[in-house]
Design a protein around this motif. Structure first.
Motif, PDB file in Angstrom:
ATOM      1  N   ILE A 191      -4.085  -5.248  28.214  1.00 43.94           N
ATOM      2  CA  ILE A 191      -3.734  -6.401  27.395  1.00 43.94           C
ATOM      3  C   ILE A 191      -4.470  -7.612  27.696  1.00 43.94           C
ATOM      4  N   ALA A 192      -4.696  -7.710  28.726  1.00 41.31           N
ATOM      5  CA  ALA A 192      -5.745  -9.013  29.399  1.00 41.31           C
ATOM      6  C   ALA A 192      -7.179  -8.886  28.808  1.00 41.31           C
ATOM      7  N   LEU A 193      -7.833  -7.689  28.652  1.00 42.80           N
ATOM      8  CA  LEU A 193      -9.247  -7.739  28.182  1.00 42.80           C
ATOM      9  C   LEU A 193      -9.140  -7.905  26.685  1.00 42.80           C
ATOM     10  N   PHE A 194      -8.411  -6.822  26.083  1.00 44.71           N
ATOM     11  CA  PHE A 194      -8.371  -7.231  24.700  1.00 44.71           C
ATOM     12  C   PHE A 194      -7.857  -8.443  24.075  1.00 44.71           C
ATOM     13  N   GLY A 195      -6.849  -8.906  24.568  1.00 45.13           N
ATOM     14  CA  GLY A 195      -6.418 -10.294  24.601  1.00 45.13           C
ATOM     15  C   GLY A 195      -7.277 -11.295  24.521  1.00 45.13           C
ATOM     16  N   SER A 196      -8.106 -11.141  25.815  1.00 50.02           N
ATOM     17  CA  SER A 196      -9.262 -12.157  25.849  1.00 50.02           C
ATOM     18  C   SER A 196     -10.307 -12.097  24.653  1.00 50.02           C
ATOM     19  N   ILE A 197     -10.763 -10.995  24.382  1.00 52.55           N
ATOM     20  CA  ILE A 197     -11.713 -10.636  23.310  1.00 52.55           C
ATOM     21  C   ILE A 197     -10.804 -11.297  21.777  1.00 52.55           C
ATOM     22  N   GLY A 198      -9.735 -11.113  21.520  1.00 50.50           N
ATOM     23  CA  GLY A 198      -9.171 -11.543  20.691  1.00 50.50           C
ATOM     24  C   GLY A 198      -9.080 -13.055  20.495  1.00 50.50           C
ATOM     25  N   TYR A 199      -8.845 -13.761  21.758  1.00 50.55           N
ATOM     26  CA  TYR A 199      -8.923 -15.125  21.743  1.00 50.55           C
ATOM     27  C   TYR A 199     -10.415 -15.698  21.695  1.00 50.55           C
ATOM     28  N   THR A 200     -11.113 -14.978  22.181  1.00 44.17           N
ATOM     29  CA  THR A 200     -12.532 -15.494  22.187  1.00 44.17           C
ATOM     30  C   THR A 200     -13.126 -15.109  20.587  1.00 44.17           C
ATOM     31  N   LEU A 201     -12.887 -14.363  19.884  1.00 40.73           N
ATOM     32  CA  LEU A 201     -13.166 -14.252  18.401  1.00 40.73           C
ATOM     33  C   LEU A 201     -12.464 -15.249  17.620  1.00 40.73           C
ATOM     34  N   ALA A 202     -11.260 -15.406  17.884  1.00 44.83           N
ATOM     35  CA  ALA A 202     -10.477 -16.385  17.083  1.00 44.83           C
ATOM     36  C   ALA A 202     -10.974 -17.768  17.246  1.00 44.83           C
ATOM     37  N   GLY A 203     -11.317 -18.098  18.556  1.00 38.96           N
ATOM     38  CA  GLY A 203     -11.706 -19.429  18.795  1.00 38.96           C
ATOM     39  C   GLY A 203     -13.146 -19.668  18.468  1.00 38.96           C
ATOM     40  N   TRP A 204     -13.857 -18.698  18.193  1.00 34.47           N
ATOM     41  CA  TRP A 204     -15.438 -18.568  18.046  1.00 34.47           C
ATOM     42  C   TRP A 204     -15.617 -19.965  17.102  1.00 34.47           C
ATOM     43  N   GLY A 205     -16.596 -20.886  17.272  1.00 35.05           N
ATOM     44  CA  GLY A 205     -17.006 -21.822  16.366  1.00 35.05           C
ATOM     45  C   GLY A 205     -16.006 -22.679  16.008  1.00 35.05           C
ATOM     46  N   THR A 206     -15.074 -22.848  16.559  1.00 28.50           N
ATOM     47  CA  THR A 206     -13.844 -23.844  16.466  1.00 28.50           C
ATOM     48  C   THR A 206     -14.392 -25.298  16.948  1.00 28.50           C
ATOM     49  N   ALA A 207     -13.976 -26.225  15.891  1.00 29.75           N
ATOM     50  CA  ALA A 207     -14.524 -27.725  16.359  1.00 29.75           C
ATOM     51  C   ALA A 207     -13.698 -28.204  17.160  1.00 29.75           C
ATOM     52  N   GLY A 208     -14.074 -29.136  18.224  1.00 31.83           N
ATOM     53  CA  GLY A 208     -13.239 -29.846  19.065  1.00 31.83           C
ATOM     54  C   GLY A 208     -12.819 -29.386  20.299  1.00 31.83           C
ATOM     55  N   LEU A 209     -13.616 -28.240  20.672  1.00 34.91           N
ATOM     56  CA  LEU A 209     -13.542 -27.605  21.834  1.00 34.91           C
ATOM     57  C   LEU A 209     -14.674 -28.321  22.879  1.00 34.91           C
TER      58      LEU A 209
END
Length: 266
Positions: A191-209
């Motif tokens: 869960i930690a591994l694939f959840g981290s991948i999911g959050y990485t992809l979902a937040g990729w290129g998000t402005a304001g980080l």
């Protein structure tokens, strides 16, 4: 001092506390890491709209190495029923990967309040442990897939490994406690591994980080937490043999309740 370096130093201390408490009380680090990160990450420019996402994603990424260590230990003791793990793995992977995208659909304030309620429920579970061992058979493969998917989504949305959800479910389904705990350790890694991948992809290129952010994962905080939590977990485990862990668990449950209430109204 650079803001990222300041956060790194703070998270080295935070990681030590997380590792020690995890070893002492057998709790997941996410219950400590997420509220703490919500408090300190605004100092590097994480906005309120993205604060819960970054805190949860960073906490989830920190669980990878600790779950790996725990899973290896349980595997050596023969505590992981790998046949059951293989049958439920697709559900865990699917749920964990989807969690980052699902979090995008939830308003930051509401996500924070969901986590706060979850913390309070976990505090109650810690103070008054739920015991549900039974002799019933495991559910059908389809039911296990659905359960695995839902548990993974909830766990990854909350930034935890999922043991607090999975162990009661598996013991209720008839699995012996030692196998449920070992299974949970292996699943936490997944869960930690694939959840981290999911959050990485979902937040990729998000402005304001801020800088040093990989998707929604803030790397200086991640490095700080992982470095010292791995060192202090064995220290906490040794301390558990001499300290009154039952009383400490109840005291920590009160603390978590206060943290949860603060997050609800923050």
């Amino acid at each position: 001092m650079e803001s990222w370096l300041y956060i790194l130093c703070i998270c080295l201390t935070l990681g030590a506390a997380i590792g020690f408490m995890a070893g002492l009380l057998g709790i997941g680090g996410g219950l400590i890491a997420v509220p703490a990160l919500m408090h300190i990450l605004p100092q590097v420019g994480v906005t309120a709209e993205k604060l819960p996402h970054v805190a949860i994603a960073t906490s989830l990424a920190a669980i990878i190495l600790t779950s790996l260590s725990s899973a290896r230990a349980h595997h050596k003791r023969g505590n992981i029923p790998w046949s059951l793990f293989r049958s439920m793995m697709p559900g865990f992977v699917l749920g964990a990967l989807c969690s980052g995208y699902i979090s995008e659909l939830i308003e930051a304030k509401f996500l924070q309040q969901i986590f706060a309620v979850f913390v309070i429920l976990m505090a109650l579970q810690m103070a008054f442990p739920f015991k549900a061992e039974s002799s019933r058979d495991l559910p059908s493969p389809i039911s296990l897939f659905i359960a695995a998917t839902l548990i993974a989504i909830i766990a990854a949305l909350m930034g935890i490994g999922g043991g607090v959800l999975l162990v009661p479910f598996l013991t209720w389904c008839g699995l012996q406690m030692r196998y449920a705990v070992g299974f949970s350790a292996a699943t936490g890694l997944l869960i930690a591994l694939f959840g981290s991948i999911g959050y990485t992809l979902a937040g990729w290129g998000t402005a304001g980080l801020p800088e040093w952010t990989l998707g929604y994962i803030y790397l200086p905080a991640l490095i700080g937490i992982v470095t010292t939590s791995m060192l202090m977990a064995p220290v906490g485990a040794r301390a558990a043999t001499t300290l009154p862990t039952t009383k400490l668990k109840k005291a920590f449950a009160v603390f978590l309740t206060l943290v949860g209430l603060k997050l609800v109204f923050y």
